[in-house]
Design an enzyme around this catalytic site. Structure first.
Site, PDB file in Angstrom:
ATOM      1  N   GLN A   1       2.265   5.137   3.133  1.00 27.42           N
ATOM      2  CA  GLN A   1       2.915   4.677   1.903  1.00 27.42           C
ATOM      3  C   GLN A   1       4.434   4.852   2.004  1.00 27.42           C
ATOM      4  O   GLN A   1       4.916   5.940   2.312  1.00 27.42           O
ATOM      5  CB  GLN A   1       2.359   5.467   0.699  1.00 27.42           C
ATOM      6  CG  GLN A   1       2.875   5.006  -0.643  1.00 27.42           C
ATOM      7  CD  GLN A   1       2.416   3.604  -1.019  1.00 27.42           C
ATOM      8  OE1 GLN A   1       1.276   3.231  -0.817  1.00 27.42           O
ATOM      9  NE2 GLN A   1       3.327   2.807  -1.550  1.00 27.42           N
TER      10      GLN A   1
ATOM     11  N   ASP B   1      -1.093  -2.911   7.199  1.00 24.95           N
ATOM     12  CA  ASP B   1       0.074  -3.252   6.374  1.00 24.95           C
ATOM     13  C   ASP B   1       0.924  -4.327   7.055  1.00 24.95           C
ATOM     14  O   ASP B   1       1.805  -4.926   6.431  1.00 24.95           O
ATOM     15  CB  ASP B   1       0.928  -1.996   6.148  1.00 24.95           C
ATOM     16  CG  ASP B   1       0.986  -1.589   4.693  1.00 24.95           C
ATOM     17  OD1 ASP B   1       0.557  -2.383   3.841  1.00 24.95           O
ATOM     18  OD2 ASP B   1       1.462  -0.471   4.416  1.00 24.95           O
TER      19      ASP B   1
ATOM     20  N   LYS C   1      -5.213   2.196  -4.463  1.00 32.50           N
ATOM     21  CA  LYS C   1      -5.714   1.727  -3.161  1.00 32.50           C
ATOM     22  C   LYS C   1      -7.029   2.435  -2.819  1.00 32.50           C
ATOM     23  O   LYS C   1      -7.977   1.817  -2.363  1.00 32.50           O
ATOM     24  CB  LYS C   1      -4.668   1.962  -2.070  1.00 32.50           C
ATOM     25  CG  LYS C   1      -3.531   0.936  -2.129  1.00 32.50           C
ATOM     26  CD  LYS C   1      -2.339   1.307  -1.264  1.00 32.50           C
ATOM     27  CE  LYS C   1      -1.188   0.340  -1.528  1.00 32.50           C
ATOM     28  NZ  LYS C   1       0.067   0.712  -0.886  1.00 32.50           N
TER      29      LYS C   1
END
Ligand code: NAD
Length: 285
Positions: free
Chosen positions: A94, A117, A50
């Site tokens: 994460q 997200d 990422k």
């Protein structure tokens, strides 16, 4: 008939190039903060890729790597600081988090205007009510592939196998928004093969290799295989496969995503897309 392979790698590369082009024209580099707690090797690999993709798109990457013993209070304090940092447009924590941290409290702490997200309950609510918010990256990537392959999805019968908050539920919402008739199947669904045989679109997000068999696939169906499973191949080597028995499905489907090279590459490209969107919304551009 042999199914067309849906090339997620090429589609993701094109999307990333488009994003990099738009980023070049921005007044400042959009910023993405990624928070990783602990030393899970798979999560570390995801976070590194990422970061790399963010920088390649001309964006600023703010990585925060914290030890497993980090307290929930310290993590919430970091998120609060990122929420008010003007250089940060998107925040991603994460998952999975260590067991002593309440995942839903952490996801709720992210400012919804930076929720790239799409996991905040406000983002889920906006998606469910058809309003503009942030859509989770993997299902949005699946929808982009589907629309490019099939065009108008209106009136099609879609089966989503899996009901997670990350993939299955938002995928079903997106297909509903495209006017599909949607069935969400899960571990308690009876007669799954019969339901699959009626579907024009199958999205498999289960996490089990060879789960969807070739004789479940209606002739002419489009298959999006989200699953990522590590198996030992006939040659004894470890490899990644999806949830669909790929070779069995090929003669029946009209199009199918391979694993790897289908849905996977789209997820990071859509994360960059969401980060640029957050930047644009926050700057009124
Ligand atoms: P999850 O474990 O949270 O959900 C799996 C779902 O499968 C559950 O809703 C469960 O009800 C359903 N299920 C389990 N057994 C079933 C059965 N026998 N019949 C019908 N449904 C059944 O997983 P997830 O996070 O949604 O991920 C699903 C898969 O997608 C995993 O393989 C994951 O690695 C992969 N994934 C890939 C990407 C990507 O970028 N390509 C992103 C996220 C997840």
């Amino acid at each position: 008939m042999t199914a067309q392979l849906i090339d997620g790698k090429a589609r993701a590369a094109a999307l990333r190039a488009e994003i990099a082009e738009k980023t070049r024209g921005a007044a400042r580099a959009p910023g993405l903060a990624v928070v990783l707690i602990g030393d899970d090797p798979a999560s570390a690999v995801y976070v590194r890729s990422k970061e790399r993709a963010t920088e390649q798109a001309g964006m600023r990457s703010f990585a925060h790597r914290l030890p497993t013993a980090t307290t929930q209070a310290d993590l919430l304090a970091l998120i609060a600081a990122l929420n008010i940092n003007d250089a940060v447009d998107g925040i991603l924590v994460q998952l999975p988090l260590p067991a002593h941290i309440d995942e839903s409290a952490v996801l709720r702490a992210v400012d919804p205007s930076k929720d790239v997200d799409g996991f905040h309950p406000i983002s889920a609510g906006l998606l469910a009510t058809g309003q503009a918010g942030f859509v989770p990256c993997t299902p949005l990537g699946c929808l982009m592939l589907l629309k490019e392959t099939r065009g108008d999805l209106s009136g099609l019968d879609a089966l989503v196998i899996g009901r997670s908050n990350i993939v299955g539920k938002p995928m079903a919402q997106l297909l509903l928004r495209e006017h599909c008739t949607v069935t969400i199947a899960h571990s308690r669904t009876p007669d799954l093969p019969d339901r699959a045989r009626r579907a024009d679109i199958i999205v498999a997000a289960v996490g089990r290799s060879n789960f969807v068999r070739g004789n479940w696939v209606k002739p002419g169906a489009t298959i999006i295989d989200v699953g990522i499973n590590r198996v030992i191949g006939a040659d004894g080597a470890s490899k990644l496969v999806g949830d669909v028995a790929f070779d069995e499905a090929l003669p029946h489907a009209v199009a199918i995503t391979p694993v790897p090279g289908g849905v996977g590459p789209m997820t990071i490209a859509v994360l960059l897309h969401n980060t640029l969107l957050a930047y644009q919304r926050r700057n009124g551009s």
